[in-house]
Design a protein around this motif. Structure first.
Motif, PDB file in Angstrom:
ATOM      1  N   SER A 124       0.827  -1.222   0.000  1.00 46.53           N
ATOM      2  CA  SER A 124       0.000   0.000   0.000  1.00 46.53           C
ATOM      3  C   SER A 124       0.858   1.267   0.000  1.00 46.53           C
ATOM      4  O   SER A 124       0.362   2.351  -0.270  1.00 46.53           O
ATOM      5  CB  SER A 124      -0.949  -0.002   1.205  1.00 46.53           C
ATOM      6  N   LEU A 125       2.136   1.146   0.326  1.00 46.03           N
ATOM      7  CA  LEU A 125       2.982   2.344   0.396  1.00 46.03           C
ATOM      8  C   LEU A 125       3.861   2.506  -0.845  1.00 46.03           C
ATOM      9  O   LEU A 125       4.780   3.326  -0.862  1.00 46.03           O
ATOM     10  CB  LEU A 125       3.860   2.284   1.653  1.00 46.03           C
ATOM     11  N   GLU A 126       3.533   1.727  -1.849  1.00 47.28           N
ATOM     12  CA  GLU A 126       4.300   1.826  -3.082  1.00 47.28           C
ATOM     13  C   GLU A 126       4.158   3.225  -3.680  1.00 47.28           C
ATOM     14  O   GLU A 126       3.074   3.794  -3.693  1.00 47.28           O
ATOM     15  CB  GLU A 126       3.776   0.797  -4.085  1.00 47.28           C
ATOM     16  N   GLY A 127       5.259   3.738  -4.168  1.00 45.80           N
ATOM     17  CA  GLY A 127       5.209   5.071  -4.769  1.00 45.80           C
ATOM     18  C   GLY A 127       5.468   6.184  -3.761  1.00 45.80           C
ATOM     19  O   GLY A 127       5.569   7.344  -4.131  1.00 45.80           O
ATOM     20  N   TYR A 128       5.539   5.852  -2.482  1.00 42.62           N
ATOM     21  CA  TYR A 128       5.884   6.864  -1.478  1.00 42.62           C
ATOM     22  C   TYR A 128       7.327   6.667  -1.044  1.00 42.62           C
ATOM     23  O   TYR A 128       7.884   5.563  -1.140  1.00 42.62           O
ATOM     24  CB  TYR A 128       4.970   6.734  -0.248  1.00 42.62           C
ATOM     25  N   ASN A 129       7.923   7.738  -0.540  1.00 40.16           N
ATOM     26  CA  ASN A 129       9.280   7.652  -0.010  1.00 40.16           C
ATOM     27  C   ASN A 129       9.172   7.387   1.504  1.00 40.16           C
ATOM     28  O   ASN A 129       8.958   8.300   2.292  1.00 40.16           O
ATOM     29  CB  ASN A 129      10.016   8.965  -0.289  1.00 40.16           C
ATOM     30  N   VAL A 130       9.257   6.100   1.853  1.00 37.99           N
ATOM     31  CA  VAL A 130       9.050   5.731   3.251  1.00 37.99           C
ATOM     32  C   VAL A 130      10.384   5.698   3.998  1.00 37.99           C
ATOM     33  O   VAL A 130      11.336   5.050   3.564  1.00 37.99           O
ATOM     34  CB  VAL A 130       8.361   4.348   3.361  1.00 37.99           C
ATOM     35  N   VAL A 131      10.442   6.440   5.096  1.00 34.47           N
ATOM     36  CA  VAL A 131      11.639   6.451   5.928  1.00 34.47           C
ATOM     37  C   VAL A 131      11.304   5.707   7.212  1.00 34.47           C
ATOM     38  O   VAL A 131      10.533   6.207   8.036  1.00 34.47           O
ATOM     39  CB  VAL A 131      12.085   7.897   6.238  1.00 34.47           C
ATOM     40  N   GLU A 132      11.853   4.510   7.380  1.00 36.59           N
ATOM     41  CA  GLU A 132      11.538   3.704   8.563  1.00 36.59           C
ATOM     42  C   GLU A 132      12.552   4.026   9.651  1.00 36.59           C
ATOM     43  O   GLU A 132      13.624   3.437   9.721  1.00 36.59           O
ATOM     44  CB  GLU A 132      11.573   2.214   8.209  1.00 36.59           C
ATOM     45  N   ALA A 133      12.241   4.972  10.484  1.00 39.46           N
ATOM     46  CA  ALA A 133      13.207   5.447  11.480  1.00 39.46           C
ATOM     47  C   ALA A 133      12.948   4.803  12.833  1.00 39.46           C
ATOM     48  O   ALA A 133      11.810   4.762  13.287  1.00 39.46           O
ATOM     49  CB  ALA A 133      13.102   6.965  11.591  1.00 39.46           C
ATOM     50  N   PRO A 134      13.977   4.306  13.490  1.00 42.25           N
ATOM     51  CA  PRO A 134      13.793   3.718  14.825  1.00 42.25           C
ATOM     52  C   PRO A 134      13.714   4.811  15.890  1.00 42.25           C
ATOM     53  O   PRO A 134      14.611   4.942  16.725  1.00 42.25           O
ATOM     54  CB  PRO A 134      15.031   2.838  14.986  1.00 42.25           C
ATOM     55  N   ILE A 135      12.676   5.583  15.846  1.00 45.60           N
ATOM     56  CA  ILE A 135      12.592   6.811  16.662  1.00 45.60           C
ATOM     57  C   ILE A 135      12.581   6.500  18.160  1.00 45.60           C
ATOM     58  O   ILE A 135      13.347   7.080  18.939  1.00 45.60           O
ATOM     59  CB  ILE A 135      11.346   7.632  16.246  1.00 45.60           C
ATOM     60  N   THR A 136      11.713   5.558  18.570  1.00 46.30           N
ATOM     61  CA  THR A 136      11.605   5.265  20.008  1.00 46.30           C
ATOM     62  C   THR A 136      12.918   4.706  20.557  1.00 46.30           C
ATOM     63  O   THR A 136      13.442   5.176  21.571  1.00 46.30           O
ATOM     64  CB  THR A 136      10.461   4.257  20.236  1.00 46.30           C
ATOM     65  N   GLU A 137      13.442   3.723  19.845  1.00 44.86           N
ATOM     66  CA  GLU A 137      14.670   3.039  20.259  1.00 44.86           C
ATOM     67  C   GLU A 137      15.833   4.029  20.406  1.00 44.86           C
ATOM     68  O   GLU A 137      16.495   4.089  21.441  1.00 44.86           O
ATOM     69  CB  GLU A 137      14.980   1.993  19.162  1.00 44.86           C
ATOM     70  N   MET A 138      16.054   4.808  19.377  1.00 48.91           N
ATOM     71  CA  MET A 138      17.201   5.724  19.378  1.00 48.91           C
ATOM     72  C   MET A 138      17.025   6.820  20.420  1.00 48.91           C
ATOM     73  O   MET A 138      17.978   7.235  21.076  1.00 48.91           O
ATOM     74  CB  MET A 138      17.413   6.317  17.984  1.00 48.91           C
ATOM     75  N   THR A 139      15.787   7.287  20.601  1.00 47.56           N
ATOM     76  CA  THR A 139      15.546   8.308  21.621  1.00 47.56           C
ATOM     77  C   THR A 139      15.895   7.769  23.005  1.00 47.56           C
ATOM     78  O   THR A 139      16.576   8.423  23.793  1.00 47.56           O
ATOM     79  CB  THR A 139      14.076   8.759  21.589  1.00 47.56           C
ATOM     80  N   ARG A 140      15.454   6.562  23.272  1.00 49.20           N
ATOM     81  CA  ARG A 140      15.736   5.962  24.582  1.00 49.20           C
ATOM     82  C   ARG A 140      17.243   5.835  24.820  1.00 49.20           C
ATOM     83  O   ARG A 140      17.737   6.102  25.912  1.00 49.20           O
ATOM     84  CB  ARG A 140      15.064   4.599  24.703  1.00 49.20           C
TER      85      ARG A 140
END
Lengths: 338, 620
Positions: free
Chosen positions: B132-148
Motif C-alpha cells: 500500500s505504500l508503493e510510490g511513497y518515499n518511506v523512511v523507517e526510522a527507529p525513533i523510540t529506540e534511538m531516543t531511549r
C-alpha cells in the motif's frame, strides 16, 4: 465607602407607590431598607439594587437607586458582574424563594461560596406569588397549592441550611412584621464585608396568608421567636424567662429559675465564630419544640472575592512587564520580516 | 560521511504530524510552525485532535494530528494533501493515507510497527509489506529506540524519556527542510526554561534526529522553501482564539473601558477565557462563572456598570445564553458574545469545526430580538473582528455575536502586529454627571443608540430590566403602541449598523459567470480555490462575508452582476436560506459539507467547474 454624603429616607423614595398587593410584606421590607440605608453612610449614587423575577424582584422599581431587574434566578450572576466591574458600589440583590432556591439555586450557592461583597434580601413567603400560587422549594411538605392539589411530596429547603452548606459567612433571619428588627439587621448586613444573606419571613396575603403566623402573631411571637444578638444570652419569651442550653449535641429549652437554672447557664450567642456548627443548629431550630432563631445568626469575617481579585490584579500589574496592549502584542515569539 | 541528496525547491510544502494524543504532536507542530515563521515562510496550521484527553492508544480514533502549510507564496489554508507525513504509529498512518500527495515522504517510527500495533489500527496485514505504500518515499526510522538510547545518560524515567521523541522527529525535519538546527535549540531552551534538565535531554534528542537524517540513505530528497514576500514588519504566529482575546483587550484600551469577561469553560472556546485570565496586568477582569448563564448574566451586569463586557462560548453554551441575550437586547446594553462553533447539535463533535450555529445566532431567541452578527474568517483576523464586535456593541449600544469556529480557533497563521494607536478609537456614549437632560431611553438620531449612564454617577439614577419600557423615559410600560414602537426601534437600531460598516468586497472581477459566496472560516479554502481558477482563466469571483446581520448595503449590487451564485458553507445551507429571505430576487446554488472538517480546495474546484459547465442559467 466614603461617609461624606448625608442621605435621608426621602432620598430613596420613588414618586410612584410600590405596586405590591395591599398588605404584602414587601411594603414593610421596602420601608425598612429606606430607613436603614441613611444610617449606613453609603452615598445614594453608589447603591444598586439587582433582582431576578417574581413579586420580590420588582423591588428595584420601587426604590430610588440604580436598579437592574434581571432574569428569573439570575440576579445573583448580574449582581456579581456589577460588583466585579465596580467594587465601590453597594450591591443589593433582592430575590424570592422561587427565584433563588429553584431556578437560580446554582447562582445562589456560588455567590455565597465566593463571598462577594453583595447583600441578599431573600423574601421567603414559601409560595410562587407572581405565577399565582404554585408551591416553591420552601413550601412545607404536604401543602395543598395550585400545583399540588393532593399536597406536596417534597421536603422543603431551609435557606439557612443551604447558606451554611454553601459556606456562607453571614446569615440573618427577620420577619416582615418587625420594622425595627429588619432595620437593625439590614444595617448589620450592609456593614458586613462579604456576602450577607438576610432571609425575610414574608407574608403573601393572596396565596399563602398567615404562613408565618405562628412566628409573627402578637400572641405567639415572644415565645416563638428567639431574637439572637451577638454576645447576648439566648433568651426569649414574654419576660425573657426562657432560654437555650446545650446538652451533648442538642439544644434544650429551659426556664430561668426552674430546676436550678440560672441566667448564667444560658448559652451566649457568638455570631463571629468561624466554626459554623452551632449556627447550623440554630438555623434548624423548629417548632413546636423550639423557637425560631431570628436576627444575625452568623457573621464571621472571611476573605472577599472582589477584594482578592483586585489585589491579585495589582500584584500582577506590579510584577508584569506587559503594561500596555502594545507590550502584549509584541511579547513572546515574534518574527521580523524585511 | 556526508551523503548527497537532491534539494527540491518548492513554493509551498504541507507537513502533517500524526500520532497518539500523548505523543507531543501538537508541540512538534507548533515548533515546526515557529521555525518556519522564523525563517520567513508564510504559514497556516490546523491541529486536529480527538475529544478525549488520552484516547485509546494506537487506535485510529485516538490519532492526534497537526498540519502545517508553509510557503514562499501566499498561504491561506493548511493545505489539502500532505507532502510529508510523520506517522508515530500504524493508526496515524492509516488515518492519514487518504490525505497524502502521490510520492509524499512518510517518516514512520518503525519501533511501533510490529503486528500488535498494526492490528490495533485495524490493519490485517503489515502495511509496510502489503504494497500500500508503493510510490511513497518511506523512511523507517527507529525513533523510540534511538531516543531511549540518547536519553539514558540523563537518568529520565521511561515515560519522560518517551516524551522527548518528538524532538527526534523535529531533528529529522530540520535536516529535511535544510534549516539551521540552532533555531530548534532556541525554541527548546525557551520552552523548558523552568526545567533545565529537560532542555539537555531534548537538545540531545534533537541533534540525534538531525544526525540520523543526515546519515540515513532512505531520504531521497530534501526541501527548500524560500522566505515569503509578506512585506516588512513584525509578525507573529497567531491562533484564532488568542486573536479574539487580544482583539478584545485592544478594543477595551481604545474605548477606555475595563474589559470584563464572564465565561464558562467549553471546547473549543476555553482558550479565550484562559488567555484573558493572564491579562490582569492590563486590568482585565476575567471571571470564570458557575455556568454559561452566569457567564452572560455577569457580563450583562458588568456592561450595566460600564465595562466592555464579553462572554465566550461554543454552540451548546450559546443555547444557554439565549435568554440573557434577550435581556441585553431589551436593556440595550453593549455586550459581545463570542461563539466558537463546533459540530452539533448537542455535544456533537466538540473538537471539530462546523458553521451550523448561524441560525441560532440570528434567530435563537424568543420575541423580536435582533442582534448584530459578525463572523471572522481567518485565525489572524479574529483580532480585527473581535475589535469590530466591541466597537459596534459600544457605539451602537447593542449585543453583538461574533462567530468563530474550531478551525479558526486552533488554526494559526502569520499576523502582522499592528500598533494600538493605529486602531480606531471607540467612542462610548457616556453621560456627564448630573446631566439634567439625561433620559435612559433617549436615542442618537443616526444610530438610534441610547446613552450609557453608569451606577455611581451622581444625578443619573435609573433602572433597567427585562420588562418593556417607555420610549425615552425607560419606565415600565404595558402600552400596546409603545411596545410596537420600541420593538421597531430596537430592530431599526440593528439595521442602521449597516451604515457604519465597510462595503462588501469582491475578490476577482466585479461581474462574471459565477460568484462564490462564503462566510466566516471557509475563507482560506474558498479564496485559494477561486484564485486558482481565476489563474486558469475561469470567470469566477468570491464574496466572503464577515458582516452577517446586518448585511452590507451593497450586496444586491454585487449579486446582480453574476450569472450564477453558489453559497458554500459547512452546514446544510443556513446562510443560503438567510440570503433567500433577505434578497429573494436571486437564485442561490449551494455547496455544503457537514463532516466536522474544513473544505478541501480540490472538492471546491470540482464543484465550481461543474457549475460553470452546466448550461442552465441559474442567475437572475
Amino acid at each position: 465607602m466614603e461617609n461624606n454624603c448625608i442621605t435621608t429616607v426621602q432620598d430613596f423614595k420613588m414618586e410612584q407607590p410600590a405596586k405590591w398587593c395591599p398588605g404584602c410584606g414587601g411594603h414593610a421590607v421596602l420601608a425598612a431598607i429606606q430607613r436603614a440605608l441613611p444610617e449606613t453612610g453609603i452615598e445614594k449614587e453608589k447603591v444598586v439594587f439587582v433582582s431576578g423575577i417574581g413579586c420580590s424582584s420588582r423591588f428595584p422599581y420601587y426604590i430610588n437607586t440604580y436598579g437592574f431587574h434581571g432574569l428569573h434566578g439570575r440576579g445573583a450572576a448580574i449582581a456579581t458582574g456589577i460588583k466585579l466591574a465596580n467594587p465601590e458600589l453597594s450591591v443589593w440583590l433582592v430575590t424570592g424563594d422561587g427565584d433563588s432556591m429553584a431556578i437560580g439555586g446554582n447562582h445562589f450557592i456560588h455567590l455565597l461560596r465566593r463571598n462577594l461583597d453583595i447583600k441578599i434580601l431573600l423574601f421567603n413567603n414559601k409560595i410562587y406569588g407572581l405565577t399565582k400560587g404554585q408551591y416553591s422549594p420552601t413550601t412545607p411538605k404536604g401543602s395543598v397549592t395550585k400545583s399540588s392539589p393532593d399536597g406536596t411530596i417534597e421536603d422543603p429547603f431551609l435557606p439557612g441550611e443551604l447558606a451554611m452548606g454553601a459556606q456562607g459567612n453571614f446569615f440573618a433571619r427577620v420577619v416582615d412584621t418587625d420594622l425595627e428588627m429588619m432595620k437593625e439587621v439590614f444595617i448589620q448586613a450592609a456593614r458586613h464585608k462579604g456576602t450577607a444573606l438576610v432571609e425575610v419571613l414574608q407574608n403573601c396575603v393572596i396565596f399563602n396568608d398567615d404562613i408565618h403566623a405562628e412566628i409573627t402573631s402578637k400572641e405567639l411571637r415572644a415565645e416563638n421567636q428567639l431574637y439572637l444578638k451577638h454576645g447576648e444570652p439566648m433568651l426569649f419569651g414574654k419576660n425573657k424567662e426562657l432560654g437555650l442550653i446545650q446538652e451533648g449535641t442538642r439544644f434544650k429549652v429551659v426556664k430561668v429559675g426552674e430546676n436550678g437554672v440560672k441566667k448564667e447557664d444560658i448559652l451566649i450567642h457568638n455570631a463571629l465564630d468561624h466554626d459554623d456548627t452551632r449556627d447550623y443548629m440554630l438555623v434548624r431550630l423548629s417548632r413546636p419544640e423550639f423557637p425560631i432563631a431570628m436576627g444575625v445568626i452568623r457573621s464571621c469575617e472571611a476573605s472577599v472575592y472582589d477584594d482578592m481579585m483586585y489585589k491579585q490584579m495589582a500584584e500582577v500589574r506590579s510584577k508584569s512587564s506587559i503594561k500596555t496592549v502594545d507590550d502584549l502584542l509584541c511579547s513572546g515569539n515574534t518574527f521580523s520580516m524585511e | 560521511m556526508k551523503k548527497r541528496v537532491k534539494i527540491i525547491e518548492r513554493d509551498d510544502v504541507v507537513v502533517k504530524f500524526a500520532g497518539d494524543s500523548g505523543d507531543g504532536i501538537q508541540l512538534t507542530g507548533a515548533q515546526f510552525s515557529d521555525t518556519s515563521a522564523f525563517v520567513g515562510n508564510d504559514l497556516a496550521t490546523f491541529p486536529d485532535y480527538p475529544a478525549e484527553i488520552r484516547a485509546p492508544q494506537g487506535t485510529v480514533a485516538g490519532v492526534s494530528g497537526f498540519q502545517v502549510h508553509i510557503g514562499h507564496k501566499e498561504v491561506q489554508t493548511p493545505g489539502d494533501l500532505a507532502d510529508v507525513l510523520v506517522a508515530m504509529n500504524p493508526a496515524a498512518l492509516k488515518a492519514n493515507m487518504r490525505w497524502l500527495r502521490p510520492g509524499a515522504t512518510i517518516i514512520i517510527d518503525i519501533d511501533n510497527f510490529d503486528s500488535r500495533h498494526y492490528k490495533k489500527a485495524d490493519y490485517i496485514e503489515d502495511p509496510l509489506k502489503d504494497g500500500s505504500l508503493e510510490g511513497y518515499n518511506v523512511v523507517e526510522a527507529p525513533i523510540t529506540e534511538m531516543t531511549r538510547d540518547v536519553v539514558k545518560q540523563f537518568g529520565l524515567d521511561a515515560r519522560v524519556a518517551d516524551k522527548t521523541k518528538n524532538q527526534f522527529v523535529a531533528g529529522i525535519l530540520f535536516w529535511l527542510f535544510n534549516r539551521d538546527v540552532k533555531i530548534g535549540e532556541a525554541f527548546l531552551k525557551d520552552r523548558f526554561k523552568k526545567k533545565p534538565d529537560l532542555v539537555k535531554a531534548n537538545l540531545a534528542v534533537l541533534h540525534a534526529g538531525y544526525n540520523y537524517a543526515e546519515t540515513v540513505e532512505a531520504i531521497e530528497a530534501t526541501y527548500k522553501v524560500k522566505p515569503a514576500e509578506k512585506g516588512a514588519g513584525l509578525y507573529r504566529n497567531m491562533t484564532g482564539n488568542v486573536a479574539i482575546a487580544w482583539g478584545l483587550v485592544a478594543a477595551a484600551e481604545r474605548a477606555k473601558r475595563t474589559l470584563f469577561l464572564g465565561s464558562y469553560p467549553i471546547t473549543p472556546a476555553s482558550e479565550i477565557l484562559q488567555e484573558l485570565t493572564k491579562m490582569k496586568s492590563l486590568g482585565v477582569v476575567a471571571f470564570q462563572a458557575e455556568d454559561e448563564i452566569a457567564g452572560i448574566c455577569s457580563a450583562i451586569g458588568a456592561a450595566f456598570a460600564g465595562c466592555l463586557a464579553v462572554s465566550s462560548t461554543s454552540g451548546p453554551g450559546l443555547s444557554l445564553k439565549s435568554e440573557g441575550l434577550g435581556l441585553a437586547v431589551i436593556t440595550e446594553l453593549p455586550l459581545v458574545v463570542v461563539d466558537v462553533q463546533r459540530g452539533g447539535p448537542s455535544t456533537g463533535l466538540p473538537t471539530k469545526t462546523e458553521q451550523s450555529d448561524l441560525m441560532q445566532a440570528l434567530y435563537g431567541r424568543h420575541g423580536e430580538c435582533q442582534v448584530v452578527v459578525l463572523a471572522s474568517s481567518t485565525p489572524a483576523n479574529c483580532f480585527e473582528y473581535a475589535f469590530e464586535a466591541a466597537r459596534i456593541a459600544i457605539e451602537h449600544m447593542t449585543p453583538v455575536i461574533l462567530l468563530s469556529d474550531g478551525y479558526l480557533a486552533n488554526g494559526s497563521e502569520l499576523w502582522k502586529i499592528p500598533a494600538v494607536k493605529d486602531l480606531p478609537e471607540i467612542k462610548a456614549r457616556l453621560v456627564k454627571d448630573d446631566d439634567p437632560d439625561y433620559k435612559p431611553y433617549a436615542r442618537d438620531i443616526e444610530t438610534l443608540a441610547r446613552s450609557w449612564a453608569l451606577p455611581g454617577q451622581p444625578g443619573l439614577r435609573h433602572r433597567v430590566g427585562g420588562l418593556e419600557k417607555s420610549d425615552i423615559t425607560g419606565v415600565i410600560s404595558y402600552d400596546p403602541y409603545n411596545h410596537e414602537k420600541m420593538t421597531i426601534l430596537r430592530n431599526d437600531k440593528v439595521a442602521k449598523v449597516a451604515n457604519f460598516i465597510p462595503r462588501q468586497e469582491v475578490i476577482g472581477n466585479e461581474s462574471g459567470d459565477l460568484l462564490v459566496v462564503g462566510w466566516g472560516g471557509t475563507y482560506g479554502a474558498l479564496y485559494t480555490g477561486v484564485q486558482e481558477m481565476i489563474e486558469e482563466g475561469k470567470s469566477i469571483s468570491l464574496a466572503q462575508f464577515n458582516y452577517i446581520n446586518p448585511l452590507p448595503n451593497n450586496v444586491s449590487e454585487i449579486f446582480r452582476n453574476f450569472k450564477k451564485i453558489i453559497v458554500c458553507e459547512l452546514n446544510l445551507g443556513q446562510f443560503a436560506s438567510y440570503l433567500r429571505s433577505k434578497l429573494p430576487e436571486f437564485n442561490y446554488l449551494q455547496f455544503n459539507k457537514v463532516q466536522g472538517l474544513p473544505f478541501m480546495i480540490s472538492e471546491l474546484k470540482e464543484k465550481f467547474n461543474d457549475v460553470l459547465m452546466t448550461p442552465e442559467n441559474h442567475g437572475k
